[in-house]
Design a protein around this motif. Structure first.
Motif, PDB file in Angstrom:
ATOM      1  N   VAL A  23      71.931  58.000  56.456  1.00  0.00           N
ATOM      2  CA  VAL A  23      70.786  59.103  56.310  1.00  0.00           C
ATOM      3  C   VAL A  23      70.309  60.167  57.938  1.00  0.00           C
ATOM      4  O   VAL A  23      70.023  59.025  58.338  1.00  0.00           O
ATOM      5  N   LYS A  24      70.428  61.249  57.597  1.00  0.00           N
ATOM      6  CA  LYS A  24      70.192  61.794  58.848  1.00  0.00           C
ATOM      7  C   LYS A  24      69.014  62.136  58.727  1.00  0.00           C
ATOM      8  O   LYS A  24      69.329  63.653  58.390  1.00  0.00           O
ATOM      9  N   LEU A  25      67.715  62.302  58.779  1.00  0.00           N
ATOM     10  CA  LEU A  25      67.152  64.093  58.628  1.00  0.00           C
ATOM     11  C   LEU A  25      66.653  64.198  60.085  1.00  0.00           C
ATOM     12  O   LEU A  25      65.764  64.038  60.491  1.00  0.00           O
ATOM     13  N   GLU A  26      66.571  65.681  60.138  1.00  0.00           N
ATOM     14  CA  GLU A  26      65.742  66.603  60.724  1.00  0.00           C
ATOM     15  C   GLU A  26      64.794  67.559  60.062  1.00  0.00           C
ATOM     16  O   GLU A  26      64.648  68.319  59.175  1.00  0.00           O
TER      17      GLU A  26
ATOM     18  N   MET B 297      64.529  61.124  61.948  1.00  0.00           N
ATOM     19  CA  MET B 297      65.143  60.294  61.285  1.00  0.00           C
ATOM     20  C   MET B 297      66.614  59.777  61.438  1.00  0.00           C
ATOM     21  O   MET B 297      67.460  60.251  60.294  1.00  0.00           O
ATOM     22  N   ASP B 298      66.710  59.317  61.269  1.00  0.00           N
ATOM     23  CA  ASP B 298      68.529  58.299  61.317  1.00  0.00           C
ATOM     24  C   ASP B 298      68.622  56.843  60.625  1.00  0.00           C
ATOM     25  O   ASP B 298      68.253  56.258  61.664  1.00  0.00           O
ATOM     26  N   LEU B 299      69.218  56.237  60.147  1.00  0.00           N
ATOM     27  CA  LEU B 299      69.757  55.055  59.517  1.00  0.00           C
ATOM     28  C   LEU B 299      70.526  55.262  58.804  1.00  0.00           C
ATOM     29  O   LEU B 299      71.613  55.280  58.089  1.00  0.00           O
ATOM     30  N   ASP B 300      71.405  54.167  59.338  1.00  0.00           N
ATOM     31  CA  ASP B 300      72.537  53.436  58.432  1.00  0.00           C
ATOM     32  C   ASP B 300      72.230  52.641  57.671  1.00  0.00           C
ATOM     33  O   ASP B 300      71.384  51.369  57.292  1.00  0.00           O
ATOM     34  N   PHE B 301      73.110  51.703  55.950  1.00  0.00           N
ATOM     35  CA  PHE B 301      72.451  51.280  55.151  1.00  0.00           C
ATOM     36  C   PHE B 301      74.041  50.245  55.287  1.00  0.00           C
ATOM     37  O   PHE B 301      74.941  50.748  55.222  1.00  0.00           O
ATOM     38  N   LEU B 302      73.715  49.129  54.563  1.00  0.00           N
ATOM     39  CA  LEU B 302      74.436  47.616  54.891  1.00  0.00           C
ATOM     40  C   LEU B 302      75.174  47.851  52.812  1.00  0.00           C
ATOM     41  O   LEU B 302      74.974  47.750  52.194  1.00  0.00           O
ATOM     42  N   PRO B 303      76.207  47.581  53.293  1.00  0.00           N
ATOM     43  CA  PRO B 303      77.814  47.636  51.536  1.00  0.00           C
ATOM     44  C   PRO B 303      76.221  46.537  50.637  1.00  0.00           C
ATOM     45  O   PRO B 303      77.257  47.143  49.650  1.00  0.00           O
ATOM     46  N   ARG B 304      75.326  45.515  50.872  1.00  0.00           N
ATOM     47  CA  ARG B 304      74.767  44.816  50.205  1.00  0.00           C
ATOM     48  C   ARG B 304      73.498  44.903  49.720  1.00  0.00           C
ATOM     49  O   ARG B 304      72.938  46.039  48.978  1.00  0.00           O
ATOM     50  N   LEU B 305      72.473  44.421  50.259  1.00  0.00           N
ATOM     51  CA  LEU B 305      71.477  44.292  50.418  1.00  0.00           C
ATOM     52  C   LEU B 305      70.670  45.469  51.421  1.00  0.00           C
ATOM     53  O   LEU B 305      70.798  45.164  52.646  1.00  0.00           O
TER      54      LEU B 305
ATOM     55  N   ALA C 180      65.950  73.268  59.329  1.00  0.00           N
ATOM     56  CA  ALA C 180      65.070  71.696  58.422  1.00  0.00           C
ATOM     57  C   ALA C 180      67.490  71.398  57.549  1.00  0.00           C
ATOM     58  O   ALA C 180      67.786  72.333  57.039  1.00  0.00           O
ATOM     59  N   ARG C 181      67.527  68.937  57.749  1.00  0.00           N
ATOM     60  CA  ARG C 181      69.336  69.338  57.452  1.00  0.00           C
ATOM     61  C   ARG C 181      69.218  67.800  57.430  1.00  0.00           C
ATOM     62  O   ARG C 181      67.970  67.361  57.487  1.00  0.00           O
ATOM     63  N   ILE C 182      69.921  67.858  55.925  1.00  0.00           N
ATOM     64  CA  ILE C 182      70.640  66.219  55.926  1.00  0.00           C
ATOM     65  C   ILE C 182      71.790  66.277  56.134  1.00  0.00           C
ATOM     66  O   ILE C 182      72.256  66.893  55.038  1.00  0.00           O
ATOM     67  N   THR C 183      71.803  64.770  57.000  1.00  0.00           N
ATOM     68  CA  THR C 183      72.815  64.817  56.938  1.00  0.00           C
ATOM     69  C   THR C 183      73.623  63.517  56.503  1.00  0.00           C
ATOM     70  O   THR C 183      72.788  63.000  56.521  1.00  0.00           O
ATOM     71  N   PHE C 184      74.330  63.216  56.187  1.00  0.00           N
ATOM     72  CA  PHE C 184      74.757  62.260  55.044  1.00  0.00           C
ATOM     73  C   PHE C 184      76.499  61.714  55.348  1.00  0.00           C
ATOM     74  O   PHE C 184      77.140  62.611  54.793  1.00  0.00           O
ATOM     75  N   THR C 185      76.641  60.557  55.541  1.00  0.00           N
ATOM     76  CA  THR C 185      78.033  59.875  54.943  1.00  0.00           C
ATOM     77  C   THR C 185      78.357  58.748  53.649  1.00  0.00           C
ATOM     78  O   THR C 185      77.011  58.159  53.920  1.00  0.00           O
ATOM     79  N   LEU C 186      79.207  59.120  52.915  1.00  0.00           N
ATOM     80  CA  LEU C 186      79.146  58.537  51.880  1.00  0.00           C
ATOM     81  C   LEU C 186      80.412  57.871  51.107  1.00  0.00           C
ATOM     82  O   LEU C 186      81.438  58.963  51.531  1.00  0.00           O
ATOM     83  N   ASP C 187      81.357  56.948  51.131  1.00  0.00           N
ATOM     84  CA  ASP C 187      82.316  56.999  50.293  1.00  0.00           C
ATOM     85  C   ASP C 187      82.663  57.304  49.153  1.00  0.00           C
ATOM     86  O   ASP C 187      81.480  57.180  48.259  1.00  0.00           O
ATOM     87  N   GLY C 188      83.666  58.379  49.137  1.00  0.00           N
ATOM     88  CA  GLY C 188      83.738  58.811  47.272  1.00  0.00           C
ATOM     89  C   GLY C 188      84.508  58.122  46.937  1.00  0.00           C
ATOM     90  O   GLY C 188      85.253  56.232  46.956  1.00  0.00           O
ATOM     91  N   LYS C 189      85.308  58.629  45.669  1.00  0.00           N
ATOM     92  CA  LYS C 189      86.559  57.150  45.384  1.00  0.00           C
ATOM     93  C   LYS C 189      87.568  57.498  46.841  1.00  0.00           C
ATOM     94  O   LYS C 189      87.830  58.243  46.827  1.00  0.00           O
ATOM     95  N   ARG C 190      88.097  56.534  45.566  1.00  0.00           N
ATOM     96  CA  ARG C 190      89.602  55.650  46.970  1.00  0.00           C
ATOM     97  C   ARG C 190      89.325  55.957  48.240  1.00  0.00           C
ATOM     98  O   ARG C 190      89.969  55.833  49.050  1.00  0.00           O
ATOM     99  N   HIS C 191      87.997  55.757  48.635  1.00  0.00           N
ATOM    100  CA  HIS C 191      87.376  55.049  49.342  1.00  0.00           C
ATOM    101  C   HIS C 191      87.642  55.776  50.897  1.00  0.00           C
ATOM    102  O   HIS C 191      87.517  55.746  52.137  1.00  0.00           O
ATOM    103  N   SER C 192      87.489  57.397  50.510  1.00  0.00           N
ATOM    104  CA  SER C 192      87.411  57.680  51.174  1.00  0.00           C
ATOM    105  C   SER C 192      86.453  58.941  51.740  1.00  0.00           C
ATOM    106  O   SER C 192      85.299  58.899  51.471  1.00  0.00           O
ATOM    107  N   THR C 193      86.231  58.255  53.704  1.00  0.00           N
ATOM    108  CA  THR C 193      84.786  58.713  53.611  1.00  0.00           C
ATOM    109  C   THR C 193      84.114  60.107  54.589  1.00  0.00           C
ATOM    110  O   THR C 193      85.652  60.331  54.796  1.00  0.00           O
ATOM    111  N   LYS C 194      82.789  59.794  53.546  1.00  0.00           N
ATOM    112  CA  LYS C 194      83.145  62.088  53.873  1.00  0.00           C
ATOM    113  C   LYS C 194      81.422  62.286  54.675  1.00  0.00           C
ATOM    114  O   LYS C 194      80.775  61.524  53.840  1.00  0.00           O
ATOM    115  N   THR C 195      81.837  62.493  55.720  1.00  0.00           N
ATOM    116  CA  THR C 195      79.751  63.235  55.749  1.00  0.00           C
ATOM    117  C   THR C 195      79.608  64.915  56.071  1.00  0.00           C
ATOM    118  O   THR C 195      80.602  65.994  55.865  1.00  0.00           O
ATOM    119  N   TYR C 196      78.727  64.685  55.190  1.00  0.00           N
ATOM    120  CA  TYR C 196      78.477  66.216  55.119  1.00  0.00           C
ATOM    121  C   TYR C 196      76.802  66.589  55.784  1.00  0.00           C
ATOM    122  O   TYR C 196      75.971  65.725  55.648  1.00  0.00           O
TER     123      TYR C 196
END
Ligand SMILES: Nc1ncnc2c1ncn2[C@@H]1O[C@H](COP(=O)(O)OP(=O)(O)OP(=O)(O)O)[C@@H](O)[C@H]1O
Ligand SMILES: [Mg+2]
Length: 430
Positions: free
Chosen positions: A5-8, A16-24, A73-89
């Motif tokens: 997630v990137k918050l401007e 603010m710019d933060l990355d998440f890991l897959p579990r905790l 002001a902008r919110i940019t995020f990257t996430l996995d959709g179904k079938r593991h397609s990774t998208k950034t918006y």
């Protein structure tokens, strides 16, 4: 899974710019630095609705506003959709509409999303039930956009607004569902008992007993909680800690059960990804419980299915939650994000999760930034004693300080012994 997630110019900081890991993902930080706000933003990214927009009983979860109204002001995020397609918006704040703009249509499907807020409210976004379609340029939201419950609605049920005179239930609520599950002894009941066991504190398993009628003048039967220390208590009278964990267990089982049956209905496989957001995981819990709860949450989904992966993002103020993660934390899957105020700006840092040891040591670590875990009076006096040793004190000054320290510290206190050792050295010099 959510990746970043990137918050401007949104919320507490210009950037603010933060990355998440897959579990905790553990988030720490002082009061007011934006932990709950970050969870609200993540929930919005995953569901595209702010919790408070969907339920007016909520006291938190309002739409994010720009930090400086005149700037973009902008919110940019990257996430996995179904079938593991990774998208950034990127979504941009439209000042005129006072709303976040972005790609129309249903959100990218990240899996089943659950959000436990700190005031006991709860939200669920279920891809099998909450998606919507786009017709032309318009979003046709024929479905309920998400299930957002106040703490009371988890107990008593969530109904569809504006359906008078009929009452249309979106969720029956814990009181009715748990009793039905118990009587039917169905899969939901088996899962609920397993989840409760998993989330219980060490050695004090929570068990649900037969429902009891509460009061003479109401037709209200309430499931009871069996405890080792009292006769079965109707769950509406259970302690705040028990109600929070019971609600969490119920929402989890209800959300999963409803998801599985809705998926079957629409001819889809149940999701393989669950994202769990939890604000102030330690809320109301005794230290013994705080120590085990994070691990229990990471593992709890296995009580429902062994087919799904869970990503947990939680915030905490508890050194015991942090210490409790030491025996399973692995830097490939887990991470610790820490919010701090640096030069009057809020910053987020991904910190190395070292095995610090005890809760006391966690309190004085970067997670909580305490200088001392003693009473402020004892801390100040120990500082004064240290200063006194730096100058050339008289015997009388040393004796006076010793009297003051012995009044405020325990006779076996390690720092009192240290002081006396240094005092003797000083006296020998006089
Ligand atoms: N909807 C919003 N839009 C813009 N900024 C917000 C919004 N909600 C909260 N904030 C900002 O976040 C700050 C507080 O954030 P938040 O409640 O997330 O803190 P916290 O770290 O969770 O604190 P605590 O530990 O007390 O729960 C507010 O002072 C405000 O600056
Ligand atoms: Mg908060």
């Amino acid at each position: 899974m959510i990746h970043s997630v990137k918050l401007e110019n949104v919320g507490v900081a210009p950037y603010m710019d933060l990355d998440f890991l897959p579990r905790l993902n553990l988030i720490t930080g002082d009061n007011g630095l934006g932990k709950s706000f970050l969870l609200d933003v993540v929930w919005w990214i995953l569901s595209r609705k702010w919790p408070a927009q969907l339920n007016s009983h909520l006291s938190s979860g309002a739409m994010a506003r720009p930090l400086v109204a005149q700037k973009a002001a902008r919110i940019t995020f990257t996430l996995d959709g179904k079938r593991h397609s990774t998208k950034t918006y990127t979504s941009t704040y439209d000042r005129r509409d006072q709303a976040w703009e972005g790609r129309q249509g249903r959100p990218l499907n990240p899996g089943l999303v659950l959000y436990a807020m700190s005031d006991g409210s709860f939200a669920v976004w279920d891809p099998a039930r909450n998606y919507w379609k786009t017709k032309g340029n318009a979003d046709i939201q024929e479905k309920v956009p998400a299930y957002v419950f106040s703490a009371n609605e988890i107990m008593y049920g969530l109904s569809k607004p504006n359906e008078y005179p009929k009452e249309v239930w979106l969720c029956n609520g814990l009181l009715r569902d748990v009793e039905t599950w118990r009587l039917k002894h169905n899969l939901a009941w088996q899962q609920f008992t397993k989840v409760l066991k998993k989330l219980s504190p060490d050695g004090e398993e929570m068990c649900i007993g037969e429902a009891k009628k509460v009061g003479a003048d109401e037709e209200l039967y309430v499931p009871t909680l069996e405890t080792p220390y009292a006769p079965a208590v109707p769950v509406i009278y259970a302690s705040a800690a028990i109600r929070r964990i019971l609600s969490l267990a119920y929402c989890l089982v209800w959300a999963w059960q409803s998801h599985v049956s809705a998926s079957e209905e629409i001819g889809q496989e149940p999701e393989k990804h669950i994202i769990f957001l939890i604000d102030e995981i330690e809320a109301h819990l005794h230290p013994r419980w705080q120590r085990t709860i994070a691990r229990a949450l990471v593992d709890v989904v296995n009580s429902l299915t062994n087919q799904a992966e869970t990503q947990v993002i939680l915030t905490t103020h508890s050194p015991l939650v942090m210490a409790g993660c030491e025996d399973f934390f692995t830097s490939e899957k887990d991470q610790w994000l820490d919010l701090d105020l640096v030069d009057r700006r809020v910053q987020i840092t991904s910190r190395d999760f070292e095995k610090i040891g005890t809760a006391d040591q966690w309190l004085t670590s970067d997670a909580f930034d305490l200088k001392s875990t003693r009473s402020p009076g004892a801390e100040q006096l120990l500082n004064e004693a240290a200063e006194l040793l730096k100058v050339q004190p008289s015997r009388q000054e040393l004796e006076d300080m010793d009297t003051r320290l012995s009044l405020i510290l325990h006779p076996m206190d390690r720092d009192l012994f240290l002081w006396r050792y240094q005092k003797e050295k000083k006296e020998a010099e006089i």
